[in-house]
Design an enzyme around this catalytic site. Structure first.
Site, PDB file in Angstrom:
ATOM      1  N   ARG A  58       0.785  -1.203  -0.147  1.00  0.00           N
ATOM      2  CA  ARG A  58      -0.018  -0.074   0.118  1.00  0.00           C
ATOM      3  C   ARG A  58       0.739   1.109  -0.012  1.00  0.00           C
ATOM      4  O   ARG A  58       0.580   2.108  -0.938  1.00  0.00           O
ATOM      5  CB  ARG A  58      -0.902   0.200   1.281  1.00  0.00           C
ATOM      6  CG  ARG A  58      -1.959   1.021   1.373  1.00  0.00           C
ATOM      7  CD  ARG A  58      -3.043   1.353   0.042  1.00  0.00           C
ATOM      8  NE  ARG A  58      -3.339  -0.185  -0.206  1.00  0.00           N
ATOM      9  CZ  ARG A  58      -4.559  -0.682   0.474  1.00  0.00           C
ATOM     10  NH1 ARG A  58      -5.063  -0.134   1.389  1.00  0.00           N
ATOM     11  NH2 ARG A  58      -5.102  -1.568   0.162  1.00  0.00           N
ATOM     12  N   THR A  59       1.909   1.362   0.952  1.00  0.00           N
ATOM     13  CA  THR A  59       2.647   2.402   0.912  1.00  0.00           C
ATOM     14  C   THR A  59       3.486   2.678  -0.214  1.00  0.00           C
ATOM     15  O   THR A  59       3.690   3.716  -0.890  1.00  0.00           O
ATOM     16  CB  THR A  59       3.496   2.621   2.098  1.00  0.00           C
ATOM     17  OG1 THR A  59       2.466   2.452   3.305  1.00  0.00           O
ATOM     18  CG2 THR A  59       4.312   3.664   2.344  1.00  0.00           C
ATOM     19  N   LYS A  87      21.827 -10.749  -0.029  1.00  0.00           N
ATOM     20  CA  LYS A  87      22.921 -11.571   0.133  1.00  0.00           C
ATOM     21  C   LYS A  87      23.913 -11.093   0.957  1.00  0.00           C
ATOM     22  O   LYS A  87      25.191 -11.190   0.665  1.00  0.00           O
ATOM     23  CB  LYS A  87      23.514 -11.923  -1.385  1.00  0.00           C
ATOM     24  CG  LYS A  87      22.746 -12.408  -2.390  1.00  0.00           C
ATOM     25  CD  LYS A  87      23.888 -12.840  -3.506  1.00  0.00           C
ATOM     26  CE  LYS A  87      22.946 -13.042  -4.766  1.00  0.00           C
ATOM     27  NZ  LYS A  87      23.986 -12.786  -6.173  1.00  0.00           N
ATOM     28  N   ARG A 108      11.497   1.812   3.869  1.00  0.00           N
ATOM     29  CA  ARG A 108      10.894   1.143   4.681  1.00  0.00           C
ATOM     30  C   ARG A 108      11.732   0.414   5.573  1.00  0.00           C
ATOM     31  O   ARG A 108      12.390  -0.814   4.786  1.00  0.00           O
ATOM     32  CB  ARG A 108       9.640   0.725   4.237  1.00  0.00           C
ATOM     33  CG  ARG A 108       8.762  -0.290   5.082  1.00  0.00           C
ATOM     34  CD  ARG A 108       8.137   0.288   6.125  1.00  0.00           C
ATOM     35  NE  ARG A 108       7.028   0.925   5.719  1.00  0.00           N
ATOM     36  CZ  ARG A 108       5.626   0.761   5.984  1.00  0.00           C
ATOM     37  NH1 ARG A 108       5.303  -0.401   6.681  1.00  0.00           N
ATOM     38  NH2 ARG A 108       4.520   1.518   5.487  1.00  0.00           N
ATOM     39  N   HIS A 136       6.541   7.432  11.048  1.00  0.00           N
ATOM     40  CA  HIS A 136       5.961   7.264   9.605  1.00  0.00           C
ATOM     41  C   HIS A 136       5.385   8.591   9.171  1.00  0.00           C
ATOM     42  O   HIS A 136       4.393   8.875   9.062  1.00  0.00           O
ATOM     43  CB  HIS A 136       4.642   6.411   9.648  1.00  0.00           C
ATOM     44  CG  HIS A 136       4.378   5.627   8.239  1.00  0.00           C
ATOM     45  ND1 HIS A 136       5.008   6.260   7.060  1.00  0.00           N
ATOM     46  CD2 HIS A 136       3.570   4.741   8.142  1.00  0.00           C
ATOM     47  CE1 HIS A 136       4.232   5.571   6.065  1.00  0.00           C
ATOM     48  NE2 HIS A 136       3.408   4.704   6.615  1.00  0.00           N
TER      49      HIS A 136
END
Lengths: 310, 310, 310
Positions: A58-59, A87, A108, A136
């Site tokens: 969504r974000t 990795k 994020r 946020h």
């Protein structure tokens, strides 16, 4: 003179004051008022690079849609923690290289402080799209913008925040944002999901709030009812969950008790905290809120990427 | 007259000579010198289609970023071997159809020869983004460009290539590329990771190189130190790995032994072959190298897609 | 006056008549005839949002390529059923929000009726990219366009549809589309994979067709041979599958029996229903068909997004 966001990071809602919010709000108003021919030129040729160590479709899509709406391109890693790019590579290297590939970075990450750290590494301005338990900032901006747009003001309002206030960075970011305004906040939650005292130490210096567990009794004088998801995983006892969920659900009966010009918000996605019948009421603003999410992010990107703003 | 890359495939570094490299280098210089308003028009409206049968987030994003930086769009399959598009479909069909959807194709595939085969099928020019054990032509181009840009020349340099020289197509492609120049190459690796004799038969006709296993003793007169990753999976014995890894690591002590104007390169991602403290030394060029990766790919795309070049 | 597709949904092939097909065909002809400088302006600044609850790399890329070819951007969820966006969120909410992020929505969903339902929720026009067992309107459009383009007409043709006619929405959508024309249809399939009588009730009112299980005997007078994949999973008995697969395969011997100016079509991907040797025959049109898929979708998007059409 450059606009004050030009080439700057957006790491924390705590770095914002009323003036900075207002700059983003006015840029958002401007973008919404533009026709598409103007809008698609704003960041044409510029690239947003995203790194989601904690997937959030969504974000991410909101940012991609924002960037596309002003003519830019997005690319990046939607699930960086499982990506082959990982990795064993350090966060620092991943951030550094992604920043060489793009004009602005969107990150994020599950860890507190990750965003501040990454902003120092990045060659390009970085936007925190959610980090750790509290931050946020773009969600807080879109929340405030929704209130300002739909209520025509923020100061003087009575704001109720409902549901799971313990977990979920959305609530903490919103409280920090609201602490810049003269608002009366009611926190309404089951006792086990009350706000964390340790995370609100700073907030309490600037913002008065009261806490209660009774939703129905506290609805009638609220101007803003901000509902959050109550997640099953938070409860050891499923019966406790079912009970709690029932009492914090906005259904047709409760809507009758709220003010005519109140607005109902939700960061979405929702499960059943708000029943679909509410969607058609005049108070339901959560879909508008999602749309403003795109618009405020577009405004922020425009301010960061264009010296002269919009 | 069309530029010599127009609508041509980039399958193998063996198809390049000094003149062709120089054409790409000059186009890269030009693109770097352009402002964004010019750059974003170069391939506007054109589409890059990618097919990664061996996932490589880094290489894919470098191509996407390159295409975006000159105004184009990318789409494709990031993990073609597990994609639903696969479902038993032949490589030929997948390539054919992807080439109908785009103006240029970018293919990564684990098999030697896959790229040559696919180029014959494709309706559009195809760029090999890594195939089999030896070919990664765009990596070789960006490596050479980095040397030329940072050292102002390639001929006459002493180049050390360090680490795992047995596996990893990067090394073979770089050696083929260097064989067009008058360079003095030292291959520095643990005995068990020496370069494969069978894969260097052609290279040896044109390029002189010496082999050694001692890094420290051989650093002091190198102009270019090209470090590669040593992967744990290559060792049967974990103790052998730990020992080897330690002796081929560029740390602060070793940097003191290299020339003041030497450059340190790495195809990235790195694990701990180069310690992060080195990043701030003036010799560290691996992040610049990643950035030039985007720029050289943008130049190549521009040459392939525009009749008149850039 | 707006073109008749402007801001309209494309939910079902049943909503189309000859006139509507013709509008899309003419728009497609126009787009194919344009140079890239014109084409890339058609929907510049507009965004396609896709939601694939049933992953289909091929169809998704065809839409993305179509959108890119006329200057637009695509974003969305390639595997919505496993996406974090899902997390128990309703289809209605996912559709609603995605429609706030984009100018046109493309939905693929396994359920019949999903598309009609979603179109009512969506704030923006919605295109059905395949739903349930019968509907795939853009596939039917591209199929008809291919016939019209390659045979110069549709009325009066003899059309054979070969393979698995029981499963696969492609066949049903094509039959609905063909029922608008005066065509002679032969359905050629193993008895166990005959078309479903209950799904063709409506079709039979307008379209005459005959059924047979003998491919070889029925090829010689067909103008269009539309081959579909026979999937192993449909057979309880693997030997039955092997036998059936063999008899419905178009190989070099069968091609000798078809008319010189017949065309062979296939929705792709193919397994071995058509041997690769056929690709170079003049009758093979399935790759052109894939290309027309991109072009017809571009035309449809242009009509839906631009008031004045193309």
């Amino acid at each position: 003179m450059s606009n004050s966001f030009f080439q700057k990071d957006i790491v924390s809602v705590r770095d914002f004051d009323k003036q900075k919010f207002e700059t983003v709000f006015q840029a958002t108003d401007k973008i919404i008022g533009m026709n598409q021919n103007e809008r698609r030129e704003i960041v044409r040729g510029k690239t947003l690079g995203y790194l989601f160590f904690e997937p959030s479709t969504r974000t991410r899509l909101s940012f991609e849609a924002a960037m596309a709406s002003i003519g830019g391109t997005s690319l990046g890693i939607a699930d960086a923690s499982s990506s082959s790019a990982k990795k064993g590579e350090s966060l620092a290297d991943t951030v550094k290289i992604m920043s060489l590939y793009s004009d602005v970075l969107v990150l994020r990450h599950q860890l507190d402080g990750s965003s501040r750290f990454a902003a120092e590494i990045s060659e390009k301005p970085l936007i925190n799209a959610g980090s750790g338990t509290e931050e946020h900032p773009t969600q807080a901006i879109l929340d405030l913008y929704t209130i300002r747009k739909e209520k025509k003001k923020i100061d003087g309002l009575k704001v109720g925040i409902v549901g799971d206030l313990k977990y979920g960075r959305t609530v903490y970011s919103l409280l920090y944002a609201l602490s810049n305004y003269n608002v009366d906040v009611k926190l309404i939650s089951p006792p086990s999901l009350k706000i964390r005292a340790d995370s609100t130490y700073e907030i309490r210096k600037k913002l008065q709030y009261t806490e209660t567990s009774d939703l129905e009794e506290n609805l009638d004088d609220l101007d803003v009812i901000y509902v959050t998801r109550i997640q099953k995983e938070r409860f050891a006892d499923i019966e406790e969950y079912v009970k709690v969920r029932g009492s914090y659900k906005i259904g047709p009966e409760l809507v009758n008790k709220i003010k005519d010009d109140a607005i109902i918000m939700h960061p979405l996605p929702r499960l059943d905290e708000i029943s679909p019948e509410i969607d058609s009421t005049k108070q339901a603003k959560y879909f508008k809120q999602a749309q403003y999410g795109k618009d405020t992010r577009a405004a922020l990107l425009a301010l960061i990427l264009n010296e002269n703003g919009i």
